[in-house]
Design a protein around this motif. Structure first.
Motif, PDB file in Angstrom:
ATOM      1  N   LYS A 103       0.847  -1.182   0.000  1.00 11.05           N
ATOM      2  CA  LYS A 103       0.000   0.000   0.000  1.00 11.05           C
ATOM      3  C   LYS A 103       0.891   1.244   0.000  1.00 11.05           C
ATOM      4  O   LYS A 103       2.054   1.194   0.401  1.00 11.05           O
ATOM      5  N   LEU A 104       0.328   2.365  -0.430  1.00 11.05           N
ATOM      6  CA  LEU A 104       1.103   3.588  -0.566  1.00 11.05           C
ATOM      7  C   LEU A 104       0.759   4.588   0.523  1.00 11.05           C
ATOM      8  O   LEU A 104      -0.411   4.853   0.792  1.00 11.05           O
ATOM      9  N   LYS A 105       1.796   5.118   1.152  1.00 13.69           N
ATOM     10  CA  LYS A 105       1.637   6.203   2.121  1.00 13.69           C
ATOM     11  C   LYS A 105       2.249   7.458   1.519  1.00 13.69           C
ATOM     12  O   LYS A 105       3.407   7.426   1.064  1.00 13.69           O
ATOM     13  N   TRP A 106       1.494   8.517   1.503  1.00 14.21           N
ATOM     14  CA  TRP A 106       1.925   9.744   0.831  1.00 14.21           C
ATOM     15  C   TRP A 106       3.260  10.232   1.395  1.00 14.21           C
ATOM     16  O   TRP A 106       3.492  10.224   2.612  1.00 14.21           O
ATOM     17  N   PRO A 107       4.178  10.690   0.485  1.00 14.53           N
ATOM     18  CA  PRO A 107       3.995  10.678  -0.974  1.00 14.53           C
ATOM     19  C   PRO A 107       4.499   9.412  -1.671  1.00 14.53           C
ATOM     20  O   PRO A 107       4.016   9.059  -2.724  1.00 14.53           O
ATOM     21  N   ASN A 108       5.489   8.736  -1.068  1.00 14.88           N
ATOM     22  CA  ASN A 108       6.094   7.639  -1.832  1.00 14.88           C
ATOM     23  C   ASN A 108       6.629   6.490  -0.975  1.00 14.88           C
ATOM     24  O   ASN A 108       7.575   5.816  -1.366  1.00 14.88           O
ATOM     25  N   ASP A 109       6.020   6.243   0.172  1.00 18.51           N
ATOM     26  CA  ASP A 109       6.409   5.082   0.975  1.00 18.51           C
ATOM     27  C   ASP A 109       5.555   3.877   0.605  1.00 18.51           C
ATOM     28  O   ASP A 109       4.353   4.001   0.366  1.00 18.51           O
TER      29      ASP A 109
END
Length: 252
Positions: A103-109
């Motif tokens: 899954k993506l955590k803002w901005p790019n994790d």
């Protein structure tokens, strides 16, 4: 220097040990490289993340940086971290045989079960000829992970996925190429936002955003038109955040 299978216009400079793949890619740009260059390091001795944080870079994980010249202009450059994160998350699915594993955590994790599996660092500079060089640096935890103060971390091997560096790099190179082409196509920005938000974690939930000068909190309401985080504050105001570290609820 070697070519990437299926992507003959890309070039790869692979080194057993480097200071920083991002630094080498930027040096290549200043020396006149036309772009489309990957720097691949077996081990980094001066790896770093956002805000110059050190990044553990022992052998076995993926450390790669991609140099591109003039990828976009104006506000569109703010979308590149989203392009990078989405490309890496899609590459993870390809190398692991999964669907939306990360899954993506803002901005790019990239997070798997709330644990960080990667680091992405974008850097840019203006060249004497007027071009803008952008380096997109990727670190992916394949067989080990660092102990982080603010986040839980994990690696693919520990999660049950055996992937070697060659497989990981091939998947990333192809995925990033496809994402850049899509992003530069018709309605590419809208498609990027939709695809990123489809993989996002924390949408509609309370988050905290930490800055150098303090922090704010509110409800994460997705992205604005140029990729900034939209935050609904306690008084109902909707604001856009350009940079900061995101934390979910009371933890990471």
């Amino acid at each position: 220097m070697r070519e990437v299978a299926g992507l003959p216009h890309l070039r790869v400079r692979a080194l057993a040990e480097v200071g920083s793949t991002n630094v080498l890619a930027m040096e290549a740009a200043r020396a006149g490289d036309p772009g489309g260059l990957w720097i691949l390091g077996g081990r980094q001795v001066e790896g770093r993340g956002r805000r110059a944080r050190p990044w553990v870079s022992e052998p076995g994980n993926l450390y790669a940086s991609y140099l591109v010249l003039d990828p976009a202009s104006g506000d569109r450059l703010a979308q590149l971290p989203l392009v990078a994160a989405l490309a890496l998350s899609e590459a993870v699915d390809e190398m692991c045989g999964t669907y939306a594993l990360a899954k993506l955590k803002w901005p790019n994790d990239l997070l798997v079960d709330g644990a960080k599996i990667s680091g992405i660092l974008l850097e840019a500079t203006s060249l004497p000829n007027g071009s803008r060089a952008v380096v997109m640096g990727f670190g992916l935890n394949l067989v080990h992970h660092p102990d982080l103060a603010d986040y839980r971390a994990a690696d693919l091997a520990g999660l049950g996925y055996q992937v070697d560096v060659g497989q990981a790099f091939a998947a990333l190179a192809g995925s990033l190429e496809r994402r850049l082409v899509s992003w530069n196509g018709e309605a590419g920005g809208d498609r990027l936002m939709a695809d990123w938000q489809a993989r996002a974690t924390g949408l509609g939930k309370a988050i905290r955003v930490r800055f150098d000068s303090g922090e704010t909190h509110g409800i994460f309401e997705g992205l604005d038109e140029i990729g900034r985080l939209r935050l609904r504050l306690e008084d109902g105001t909707l604001t856009s955040v350009s940079a900061g570290d995101v934390f979910f609820g009371n933890g990471s």
